[in-house]
Motif scaffolding. Structure first.
Motif, mmCIF file in Angstrom:
data_model
loop_
_atom_site.group_PDB
_atom_site.id
_atom_site.type_symbol
_atom_site.label_atom_id
_atom_site.label_comp_id
_atom_site.label_asym_id
_atom_site.label_seq_id
_atom_site.Cartn_x
_atom_site.Cartn_y
_atom_site.Cartn_z
ATOM 1 N N VAL A 429 0.859 -1.265 0.066
ATOM 2 C CA VAL A 429 -0.017 0.038 0.062
ATOM 3 C C VAL A 429 0.822 1.421 -0.073
ATOM 4 N N SER A 430 2.076 1.277 0.395
ATOM 5 C CA SER A 430 2.695 2.334 0.559
ATOM 6 C C SER A 430 3.115 3.099 -0.842
ATOM 7 N N GLY A 431 3.258 2.369 -1.812
ATOM 8 C CA GLY A 431 3.616 2.960 -3.294
ATOM 9 C C GLY A 431 2.391 3.536 -3.518
ATOM 10 N N ILE A 432 1.329 3.057 -3.359
ATOM 11 C CA ILE A 432 -0.225 3.672 -3.727
ATOM 12 C C ILE A 432 -0.379 5.026 -3.142
ATOM 13 N N VAL A 433 -0.205 5.059 -1.515
ATOM 14 C CA VAL A 433 -0.261 6.231 -0.845
ATOM 15 C C VAL A 433 0.865 7.376 -1.465
ATOM 16 N N ILE A 434 1.905 6.988 -1.440
ATOM 17 C CA ILE A 434 2.775 8.066 -1.882
ATOM 18 C C ILE A 434 2.786 8.473 -3.337
ATOM 19 N N ASN A 435 2.318 7.534 -4.104
ATOM 20 C CA ASN A 435 1.977 8.056 -5.528
ATOM 21 C C ASN A 435 0.557 9.009 -5.680
ATOM 22 N N ALA A 436 -0.203 8.955 -4.660
ATOM 23 C CA ALA A 436 -1.349 9.917 -4.781
ATOM 24 C C ALA A 436 -1.121 11.191 -3.934
ATOM 25 N N SER A 437 -0.218 11.059 -3.011
ATOM 26 C CA SER A 437 -0.095 12.229 -1.992
ATOM 27 C C SER A 437 0.921 12.993 -2.013
ATOM 28 N N ILE A 438 2.087 12.881 -3.028
ATOM 29 C CA ILE A 438 3.301 13.238 -3.188
ATOM 30 C C ILE A 438 3.006 14.754 -3.827
ATOM 31 N N GLN A 439 3.727 15.964 -3.269
ATOM 32 C CA GLN A 439 3.574 17.030 -3.997
ATOM 33 C C GLN A 439 5.293 17.918 -3.977
ATOM 34 N N GLY A 440 5.375 18.629 -4.992
ATOM 35 C CA GLY A 440 6.461 19.354 -5.086
ATOM 36 C C GLY A 440 7.660 18.586 -5.687
ATOM 37 N N VAL A 441 7.416 17.425 -6.165
ATOM 38 C CA VAL A 441 8.885 16.656 -6.538
ATOM 39 C C VAL A 441 8.952 17.140 -7.872
ATOM 40 N N ASN A 442 10.225 17.130 -8.325
ATOM 41 C CA ASN A 442 10.530 17.800 -9.677
ATOM 42 C C ASN A 442 11.188 16.324 -10.253
ATOM 43 N N ALA A 443 10.014 15.916 -10.827
ATOM 44 C CA ALA A 443 10.233 14.448 -11.339
ATOM 45 C C ALA A 443 11.177 14.510 -12.633
ATOM 46 N N GLY A 444 11.268 15.775 -13.200
ATOM 47 C CA GLY A 444 12.117 15.632 -14.572
ATOM 48 C C GLY A 444 13.925 15.583 -13.696
ATOM 49 N N MET A 445 14.060 16.224 -12.633
ATOM 50 C CA MET A 445 15.328 16.367 -12.011
ATOM 51 C C MET A 445 15.606 14.767 -11.647
ATOM 52 N N VAL A 446 14.710 14.302 -11.048
ATOM 53 C CA VAL A 446 14.772 12.815 -10.292
ATOM 54 C C VAL A 446 15.201 11.825 -11.491
ATOM 55 N N LEU A 447 14.346 11.943 -12.441
ATOM 56 C CA LEU A 447 14.603 10.975 -13.628
ATOM 57 C C LEU A 447 15.774 11.278 -14.470
ATOM 58 N N PHE A 448 16.273 12.551 -14.729
ATOM 59 C CA PHE A 448 17.531 12.596 -15.235
ATOM 60 C C PHE A 448 18.482 12.099 -14.618
ATOM 61 N N GLY A 449 18.466 12.401 -12.760
ATOM 62 C CA GLY A 449 19.526 11.770 -12.114
ATOM 63 C C GLY A 449 19.712 10.515 -12.052
ATOM 64 N N ILE A 450 18.592 9.827 -11.942
ATOM 65 C CA ILE A 450 18.689 8.356 -11.989
ATOM 66 C C ILE A 450 19.469 7.684 -13.477
#
Length: 549
Positions: A429-450
């Protein structure tokens, strides 16, 4: 005039003769390259199996955690115990290679992989799974043995390219496993016999096919000619050398290797260890240890073993996280091919320093992307979660106390979720909750970094480490030096995979990548001052340069 005609005719015949010889030598070289490539790929197939296992456990880990109701420490152990197996194996790998030869040890390793796969995929308890994973870890020593084998059969000017096939096979294994995991996840909702309780068994069990293939292929490779010379079996060594080198190179090679071996003919394992840790070997040892620690501790195992968990922090669904791992696998393969293509042109030093610089930039990007994240619960978020919970048969009412709350880190949120859900439910369930509630993440920067980190690792410190290890150690200590260097790298890698779930729970994802970035920066500075260039040099020539008298 007749003399001129005779000279012209002689010149023409001579030139045709020379061209014929060049064509013959060219064909011979082409056959030699094919033989070396064929033997190298088979020896490195253990890397393919390792890649399968690393990626499969990354997909299976959340379901295993749920199945056996594991704590974060136990989850880390499931991933990290394999590296404990590597550590144990490295103490005996050298002596076994010296006594039985490289080929027989590779065969034993391939059989151990098969045993590990069967035990892991059929495990009925946490303890049985750990034992199976531990045996697989013992087999992970194949990477060290194959690097030793390839380093001993490949010509000096192409050694880096062939040793780097280890990393290429790992990258291909990772990609294939990510693809398999993704389609298993996608099929889970459509096929009744695949569910949350057994999907991980299919993920881990898929390795058995590769294990059987590798066992079969090993029978087609010859023994290392260097080992045969060391055992006094020169005629057998000549037969093998004829397949991997030109005729005029055979006798000089035997003479060079024999001279090196004769200097330390009575050198026992204990004497080799004393020599390895002697003053004259100090620079080589420091170089190997620094490279091993930096390569192992910059976070590759965290990304490999826990990739879906990392991607879910960006706010992706479970299926999306597995899709991203396929992209991750593609990046790894392309980067490794680049490394193999340019390791002899650009050299080990350039690729290492350039790669480490990109590692620092990549981890800095990931840290920044997560640094402003919060987790907020309002009615719209609850509606998103409810939709997913309904599909998985979880009660949304249990999350009602979180409405109106804002969590400043994933650590705080997970503490709260651990109070609401039990150990079987929490990983799912943790992934479901995180997926719905996360705010302010810069997904582009994270994906570029990974993805940038994966590219940097696979085009530099990933494959180049094994190239360096296969080159810098003298013949008289190679059988203990390579396992020792690999031991240091394995301990560093183990620390990452063992403690990542605990760190994720207590430090938060942004701080973890900040730590990895600092380790990369430390390595970059140190390597700038101590890493020499070894491309195109024989093992004996490198020994003269790096080892003091």
């Amino acid at each position: 005039m007749y003399l001129c005609r005779f000279n012209a005719k002689f010149y023409k015949l001579s030139r045709e003769n020379t061209l014929s010889k060049i064509i013959i030598i060219g064909k011979k070289m082409s056959l030699i390259d094919k033989n070396v490539a064929f033997y190298s790929l088979i020896a490195a197939f253990g890397g393919f199996v390792f890649g399968l296992d690393a990626a499969n456990i990354s997909g299976a880990i959340r379901f295993i955690s749920s199945e056996f109701e594991l704590t974060s420490s136990q989850t880390g152990t499931v991933a990290g115990i394999a590296l404990i197996g590597v550590i144990c194996a490295l103490f005996i790998t050298g002596p076994l290679c010296e006594r039985f030869g490289r080929k027989k040890v590779l065969l034993a390793i391939a059989l151990a992989y098969s045993v590990s796969t069967i035990l892991s995929s059929t495990a009925v308890s946490y303890e049985m799974l750990v034992i199976g994973r531990f045996i697989g870890g013992v087999a992970f020593a194949s990477i060290t043995v194959s690097a030793m084998y390839i380093g001993e059969i490949a010509p000096a000017d192409k050694r880096g390219k062939f040793v780097s096939t280890n990393q290429l096979m790992i990258a291909v294994g990772l990609l294939l496993a990510f693809v398999i995991n993704y389609f298993l996840i996608k099929m889970m909702g459509d096929i009744s016999w695949i569910n949350n309780d057994n999907i991980w068994r299919y993920m881990l069990g898929a390795e058995l096919i590769a294990n059987v293939i590798w066992v079969t292929l090993i029978f087609f490779i010859p023994e290392s000619p260097r080992w045969l010379i060391m055992k006094g079996r020169n005629e057998e060594a000549k037969t093998i050398l004829a397949k991997i080198s030109l005729a005029y190179q055979i006798e000089p090679t035997i003479t060079e290797v024999t001279a090196s071996i004769n200097l330390d003919k009575k050198n026992s394992i204990l004497n080799q260890l004393k020599d390895l840790f002697s003053t004259r070997m100090r620079f080589v040892l420091v170089l190997a240890v620094v490279y091993a620690v930096v390569q192992g501790a910059t976070g590759m195992n965290a990304v490999l073993f826990f990739a879906p968990l990392v991607f879910e922090q960006v706010g992706m669904s479970v299926q999306d996280t597995f899709m991203q791992t396929i992209v991750m696998g593609l990046v790894g393969v392309i980067s490794t091919i680049f490394a193999i293509a340019f390791v002899e042109k650009l050299g080990r030093r350039f690729l290492t320093l350039g790669g480490l610089l990109l590692v620092v930039v990549a981890h800095g990007s990931t840290w920044f992307g997560f640094s402003q994240v919060t987790y907020e619960f309002d009615q719209s978020v609850m509606m998103k979660i409810e939709k997913q919970f309904t599909q998985e048969n979880y009660d949304i009412e249990r999350l009602k106390p979180l409405v109106g709350k804002v969590f400043k880190s994933d650590v705080d949120l997970k503490v709260q979720l651990a109070e609401i859900f039990n150990k079987k439910e929490l990983p799912l369930v943790s992934g479901i909750v995180i997926n719905a509630s996360i705010q302010g993440v810069n997904a582009g920067m994270v994906l570029f970094g990974i993805f940038a980190f994966l590219a940097a690792f696979n085009l530099s410190i990933g494959p180049i480490l094994w190239v360096i290890f296969s080159e810098i150690f003298p013949n008289n200590v190679r059988s203990v030096a390579l396992p020792f260097a690999a031991l240091v790298q394995t301990i560093a890698s183990w620390s990452v995979s063992e403690f990542f779930p605990w760190q994720l729970e207590h430090l938060g994802v942004s701080n973890i990548f900040l730590i990895y970035g600092c380790i990369g920066l430390f390595g970059l500075v140190l390597m700038f001052f101590i890493l020499p260039e070894t491309k195109g040099k024989t093992i004996e020539a490198i020994e003269k340069e790096l080892v003091t008298a």
